[in-house]
Design a protein around this motif. Structure first.
Motif, PDB file in Angstrom:
ATOM      1  N   GLN A  10       6.583  -2.166   7.607  1.00 48.05           N
ATOM      2  CA  GLN A  10       6.319  -0.997   8.439  1.00 48.05           C
ATOM      3  C   GLN A  10       6.282   0.245   7.557  1.00 48.05           C
ATOM      4  N   ALA A  11       5.377   1.170   7.864  1.00 47.99           N
ATOM      5  CA  ALA A  11       5.284   2.420   7.100  1.00 47.99           C
ATOM      6  C   ALA A  11       6.573   3.221   7.249  1.00 47.99           C
ATOM      7  N   PRO A  12       7.220   3.587   6.155  1.00 44.44           N
ATOM      8  CA  PRO A  12       8.402   4.453   6.257  1.00 44.44           C
ATOM      9  C   PRO A  12       8.002   5.836   6.776  1.00 44.44           C
ATOM     10  N   ASP A  13       8.825   6.383   7.631  1.00 44.43           N
ATOM     11  CA  ASP A  13       8.531   7.720   8.162  1.00 44.43           C
ATOM     12  C   ASP A  13       8.863   8.767   7.114  1.00 44.43           C
ATOM     13  N   GLY A 113       8.373   3.050  -2.690  1.00 45.62           N
ATOM     14  CA  GLY A 113       8.328   2.348  -3.966  1.00 45.62           C
ATOM     15  C   GLY A 113       7.102   2.719  -4.765  1.00 45.62           C
ATOM     16  N   ALA A 114       6.742   4.005  -4.709  1.00 45.45           N
ATOM     17  CA  ALA A 114       5.560   4.477  -5.444  1.00 45.45           C
ATOM     18  C   ALA A 114       5.778   4.302  -6.940  1.00 45.45           C
ATOM     19  N   LEU A 115       4.780   3.729  -7.600  1.00 49.76           N
ATOM     20  CA  LEU A 115       4.882   3.440  -9.025  1.00 49.76           C
ATOM     21  C   LEU A 115       4.115   4.428  -9.896  1.00 49.76           C
ATOM     22  N   LYS A 116       2.960   4.847  -9.438  1.00 43.51           N
ATOM     23  CA  LYS A 116       2.062   5.655 -10.268  1.00 43.51           C
ATOM     24  C   LYS A 116       1.409   6.759  -9.433  1.00 43.51           C
ATOM     25  N   THR A 117       0.723   7.625 -10.140  1.00 40.50           N
ATOM     26  CA  THR A 117      -0.213   8.548  -9.490  1.00 40.50           C
ATOM     27  C   THR A 117      -1.585   8.254 -10.083  1.00 40.50           C
ATOM     28  N   PRO A 118      -2.512   7.796  -9.253  1.00 39.24           N
ATOM     29  CA  PRO A 118      -2.378   7.558  -7.811  1.00 39.24           C
ATOM     30  C   PRO A 118      -1.903   6.133  -7.480  1.00 39.24           C
ATOM     31  N   HIS A 119      -1.242   6.007  -6.331  1.00 38.84           N
ATOM     32  CA  HIS A 119      -0.829   4.712  -5.778  1.00 38.84           C
ATOM     33  C   HIS A 119      -1.118   4.770  -4.276  1.00 38.84           C
ATOM     34  N   PHE A 120      -1.928   3.828  -3.801  1.00 36.26           N
ATOM     35  CA  PHE A 120      -2.417   3.828  -2.421  1.00 36.26           C
ATOM     36  C   PHE A 120      -1.722   2.777  -1.568  1.00 36.26           C
ATOM     37  N   TYR A 121      -1.463   3.149  -0.312  1.00 38.57           N
ATOM     38  CA  TYR A 121      -0.896   2.257   0.700  1.00 38.57           C
ATOM     39  C   TYR A 121      -1.774   2.374   1.943  1.00 38.57           C
ATOM     40  N   VAL A 122      -2.277   1.255   2.428  1.00 40.03           N
ATOM     41  CA  VAL A 122      -3.136   1.255   3.620  1.00 40.03           C
ATOM     42  C   VAL A 122      -2.396   0.558   4.754  1.00 40.03           C
ATOM     43  N   PHE A 123      -2.281   1.273   5.877  1.00 45.34           N
ATOM     44  CA  PHE A 123      -1.559   0.763   7.050  1.00 45.34           C
ATOM     45  C   PHE A 123      -2.521   0.594   8.224  1.00 45.34           C
ATOM     46  N   ASN A 124      -2.363  -0.510   8.947  1.00 39.60           N
ATOM     47  CA  ASN A 124      -3.215  -0.776  10.110  1.00 39.60           C
ATOM     48  C   ASN A 124      -2.747   0.025  11.327  1.00 39.60           C
ATOM     49  N   GLU A 125      -3.324  -0.271  12.488  1.00 38.31           N
ATOM     50  CA  GLU A 125      -2.995   0.491  13.704  1.00 38.31           C
ATOM     51  C   GLU A 125      -1.528   0.394  14.073  1.00 38.31           C
ATOM     52  N   ALA A 126      -0.897  -0.733  13.775  1.00 37.07           N
ATOM     53  CA  ALA A 126       0.536  -0.916  14.049  1.00 37.07           C
ATOM     54  C   ALA A 126       1.398  -0.326  12.930  1.00 37.07           C
ATOM     55  N   ARG A 127       0.733   0.288  11.956  1.00 35.24           N
ATOM     56  CA  ARG A 127       1.373   0.893  10.770  1.00 35.24           C
ATOM     57  C   ARG A 127       2.113  -0.138   9.925  1.00 35.24           C
TER      58      ARG A 127
END
Length: 193
Positions: A10-13, A113-127
């Motif tokens: 789940q996407a952290p708030d 848990g971001a490792l680098k710039t840039p680091h991408f996270y893609v979340f669906n409709e349920a996040r």
């Protein structure tokens, strides 16, 4: 437990101030069908080299309900270019099609848990996390780019498919942690694949 968010998490708030002076949290983007959260900054050559590709991807998918949210977690004591004031200047100069948030305490970088710039996270409709890693394979010089993993992942999700490659290693500069040397990474941080 893995350092970086795992697929299906789940996407952290968050509750962070943006360059427009307003505060945003996950619920601020509840209208988005897909949410792309990415860690970035003002100085990293991998960010600067790929920002226009990221812009094109954000603009391409916006009509399909994809929102992009950028987060700068870097300590301005490591690079003054990464200060909140310089974030505002950068947005005013570039007019990027995303909200640019300031993670002053670095707590959000840790929660994702971001490792680098840039680091991408893609979340669906349920996040739930469906893709994490790089956007492209040559972020420092996109004229040499052969793969756009972010574009592929978004295309697959929007076509109702499972993401074919869910995890890649982000390519870029390390997060600049407060009180640490420039290239320090947490002990449990490691390559994703």
């Amino acid at each position: 437990m893995a350092y970086t968010l795992q697929i299906g998490s789940q996407a952290p708030d968050f509750h962070l101030k943006a360059t427009d002076g307003k505060y945003y949290n996950l619920n601020s983007f509840s209208d988005a069908r897909i949410l792309v959260v990415f860690f970035t900054c003002n100085h990293c050559p991998y960010v600067l080299g790929s920002d226009e590709i990221t812009r094109k991807t954000a603009e391409r998918f916006k009509p399909q309900g994809v929102s992009f949210v950028a987060i700068n977690s870097n300590s301005p004591n490591t690079y003054t270019e990464d200060s909140y004031e310089n974030m505002i200047l950068r947005m005013n100069e570039n007019h990027f099609p995303w909200i640019y948030l300031h993670d002053e305490t670095q707590e959000i970088a840790l929660s994702y848990g971001a490792l680098k710039t840039p680091h991408f996270y893609v979340f669906n409709e349920a996040r739930k996390l469906v893709y994490t890693g790089r956007a492209v394979d040559q972020p420092r010089d996109t004229s040499k780019m052969t793969v756009n993993d972010l574009d592929r992942a978004l295309s697959e999700i929007l076509a109702g498919q499972q993401v074919s490659i869910q995890v890649t290693n982000p390519i870029g500069c390390t997060i600049k942690w407060e009180g640490k040397e420039r290239h320090w990474m947490p002990e449990d941080a490691c390559d994703l694949v």
